[in-house]
Design an enzyme around this catalytic site. Structure first.
Site, PDB file in Angstrom:
ATOM      1  CE1 TYR A  53      28.253  46.714  28.310  1.00  0.00           C
ATOM      2  CE2 TYR A  53      25.688  47.053  28.098  1.00  0.00           C
ATOM      3  CZ  TYR A  53      26.804  46.502  29.055  1.00  0.00           C
ATOM      4  OH  TYR A  53      26.765  45.607  29.919  1.00  0.00           O
ATOM      5  CG  HIS A 104      32.496  38.571  30.851  1.00  0.00           C
ATOM      6  ND1 HIS A 104      32.961  38.845  31.957  1.00  0.00           N
ATOM      7  CD2 HIS A 104      32.343  37.106  31.254  1.00  0.00           C
ATOM      8  CE1 HIS A 104      33.085  37.996  32.986  1.00  0.00           C
ATOM      9  NE2 HIS A 104      32.529  36.726  32.467  1.00  0.00           N
TER      10      HIS A 104
HETATM   11  P1  NAD Z   1      36.703  44.161  39.520  1.00  0.00           P
HETATM   12  O1  NAD Z   1      36.357  45.758  39.445  1.00  0.00           O
HETATM   13  O2  NAD Z   1      35.732  43.417  40.408  1.00  0.00           O
HETATM   14  O3  NAD Z   1      37.984  44.102  40.166  1.00  0.00           O
HETATM   15  C1  NAD Z   1      39.225  44.938  39.571  1.00  0.00           C
HETATM   16  C2  NAD Z   1      40.277  44.432  40.377  1.00  0.00           C
HETATM   17  O4  NAD Z   1      41.581  45.016  39.559  1.00  0.00           O
HETATM   18  C3  NAD Z   1      40.426  44.641  41.707  1.00  0.00           C
HETATM   19  O5  NAD Z   1      40.934  43.437  42.491  1.00  0.00           O
HETATM   20  C4  NAD Z   1      41.525  46.081  41.949  1.00  0.00           C
HETATM   21  O6  NAD Z   1      42.242  45.783  42.955  1.00  0.00           O
HETATM   22  C5  NAD Z   1      42.191  45.363  40.785  1.00  0.00           C
HETATM   23  N1  NAD Z   1      43.131  46.895  40.080  1.00  0.00           N
HETATM   24  C6  NAD Z   1      42.893  47.975  40.322  1.00  0.00           C
HETATM   25  N2  NAD Z   1      43.747  48.676  39.718  1.00  0.00           N
HETATM   26  C7  NAD Z   1      44.652  48.046  39.200  1.00  0.00           C
HETATM   27  C8  NAD Z   1      45.820  48.254  38.507  1.00  0.00           C
HETATM   28  N3  NAD Z   1      46.206  49.308  38.115  1.00  0.00           N
HETATM   29  N4  NAD Z   1      46.483  46.858  37.966  1.00  0.00           N
HETATM   30  C9  NAD Z   1      46.187  45.774  38.282  1.00  0.00           C
HETATM   31  N5  NAD Z   1      44.946  45.498  39.040  1.00  0.00           N
HETATM   32  C10 NAD Z   1      44.279  46.659  39.346  1.00  0.00           C
HETATM   33  O7  NAD Z   1      36.814  43.526  38.097  1.00  0.00           O
HETATM   34  P2  NAD Z   1      36.525  42.098  37.435  1.00  0.00           P
HETATM   35  O8  NAD Z   1      37.142  41.207  38.583  1.00  0.00           O
HETATM   36  O9  NAD Z   1      37.293  42.066  36.341  1.00  0.00           O
HETATM   37  O10 NAD Z   1      35.067  41.833  37.217  1.00  0.00           O
HETATM   38  C11 NAD Z   1      34.405  42.768  36.760  1.00  0.00           C
HETATM   39  C12 NAD Z   1      33.469  42.669  35.529  1.00  0.00           C
HETATM   40  O11 NAD Z   1      33.213  44.013  35.095  1.00  0.00           O
HETATM   41  C13 NAD Z   1      34.116  41.766  34.494  1.00  0.00           C
HETATM   42  O12 NAD Z   1      33.369  40.831  34.140  1.00  0.00           O
HETATM   43  C14 NAD Z   1      34.356  42.713  33.220  1.00  0.00           C
HETATM   44  O13 NAD Z   1      33.967  42.081  32.160  1.00  0.00           O
HETATM   45  C15 NAD Z   1      33.587  44.025  33.571  1.00  0.00           C
HETATM   46  N6  NAD Z   1      34.400  45.242  33.382  1.00  0.00           N
HETATM   47  C16 NAD Z   1      35.261  45.502  32.248  1.00  0.00           C
HETATM   48  C17 NAD Z   1      36.102  46.592  31.996  1.00  0.00           C
HETATM   49  C18 NAD Z   1      36.845  46.516  30.964  1.00  0.00           C
HETATM   50  O14 NAD Z   1      36.597  46.088  29.790  1.00  0.00           O
HETATM   51  N7  NAD Z   1      38.049  47.258  30.889  1.00  0.00           N
HETATM   52  C19 NAD Z   1      35.914  47.483  33.002  1.00  0.00           C
HETATM   53  C20 NAD Z   1      34.989  47.516  34.173  1.00  0.00           C
HETATM   54  C21 NAD Z   1      34.429  46.233  34.310  1.00  0.00           C
END
Ligand code: NAD
Length: 228
Positions: A53, A104
């Site tokens: 983290y 989260h």
């Molecule tokens: P996920 O990775 O399971 O799904 C991501 C989704 O985003 C997919 O459906 C994908 O097709 C879509 N995607 C990809 N590129 C995109 C774009 N340019 N514009 C719009 N959509 C796009 O993510 P989730 O459903 O958020 O679940 C993952 C968990 O991981 C969450 O709980 C989150 O807290 C955590 N996470 C957070 C971050 C962050 O804070 N940025 C990054 C990675 C994971």
């Protein structure tokens, strides 16, 4: 003003250079998700969790909000915009959104490992092993891990229940209870979903905009003009 509730996931920040889970074959920046995002992982290897983290926090502070974040913030001129995000980054806030619920947790905060209500703003600095909260327990990231309660659902559910319009952006809708939020949308509330690779088997009422967050929010804003 109409209430526009927006549920965002990792895809919202993809165009800012932060990788999603799905794009990494279920790994999170090369790590097994259960190793770095579960309460068991914390008990097994807190050093690894802190390092992971601390890296995510540094990465976040090197990234900028993208066009999608900025357009959502701009929509506050026409709508009461409430963002519910699964993301632990603060790019919505950086873009200027004023009402953001983090389901989260947040990278820029630390919490006591003994008392979830003891939360500290830490900005862009590392959490170190041996660093203690006021009650003497190890500080940990303010992140909701698999196996833990999601207290912010209590705030998120009434927001979705009171939405005039719901938009879901960049989430695979795999992580519960966040994914269940869409089912709280009132009858008759238009529901949009922006994702270049939308999840399969969506409820029929959802209008899909199969684009990335930047272009997708632009298209959404054009569609919403008639609903102001
Ligand atoms: P996920 O990775 O399971 O799904 C991501 C989704 O985003 C997919 O459906 C994908 O097709 C879509 N995607 C990809 N590129 C995109 C774009 N340019 N514009 C719009 N959509 C796009 O993510 P989730 O459903 O958020 O679940 C993952 C968990 O991981 C969450 O709980 C989150 O807290 C955590 N996470 C957070 C971050 C962050 O804070 N940025 C990054 C990675 C994971």
């Amino acid at each position: 003003m109409k209430k526009l509730v927006v549920l965002t996931g990792a895809g919202m920040s993809a165009e800012s250079g932060i990788r999603t889970f799905r794009d990494s074959n279920g790994l999170w920046e090369e790590y097994d998700v259960m190793e770095v995002a579960s309460i068991e992982g914390w008990h097994k290897n807190p050093e690894l969790m802190l390092r992971f983290y601390n890296e995510r926090r540094k990465q976040m502070f090197s990234c900028q909000p993208n066009k999608g974040h900025l357009l959502l913030a701009a929509l506050e001129k026409e709508f009461e915009v409430c963002i519910i995000t699964q993301n632990i980054d603060n790019l919505h806030e950086q873009a200027g959104s004023t009402k953001v619920v983090h389901l989260h947790g947040e990278l820029s905060k630390a919490r006591s490992s003994a008392d979830p209500t003891l939360i500290y703003a830490i900005g862009n600095r590392d959490i170190l092993m041996g660093e203690k909260c006021a009650k003497g327990s190890q500080l940990r990231p303010f992140i909701v891990w698999f196996g833990e309660e999601v207290p912010a659902m209590a705030e998120a559910v009434p927001l979705v229940e009171s939405a005039d319009i719901l938009c879901i952006i960049g989430t695979s809708l795999n992580v519960y209870p966040a994914a269940g939020l869409l089912h709280y949308a009132p009858n008759g509330c238009p529901v949009f979903l922006i994702d270049p690779n939308p999840p399969k088997d969506l409820p029929r009422r959802i209008q899909v905009i199969a684009k990335g967050a930047g272009e997708g929010v632009e298209e959404l804003a054009n569609k919403l003009i008639i609903l102001i």
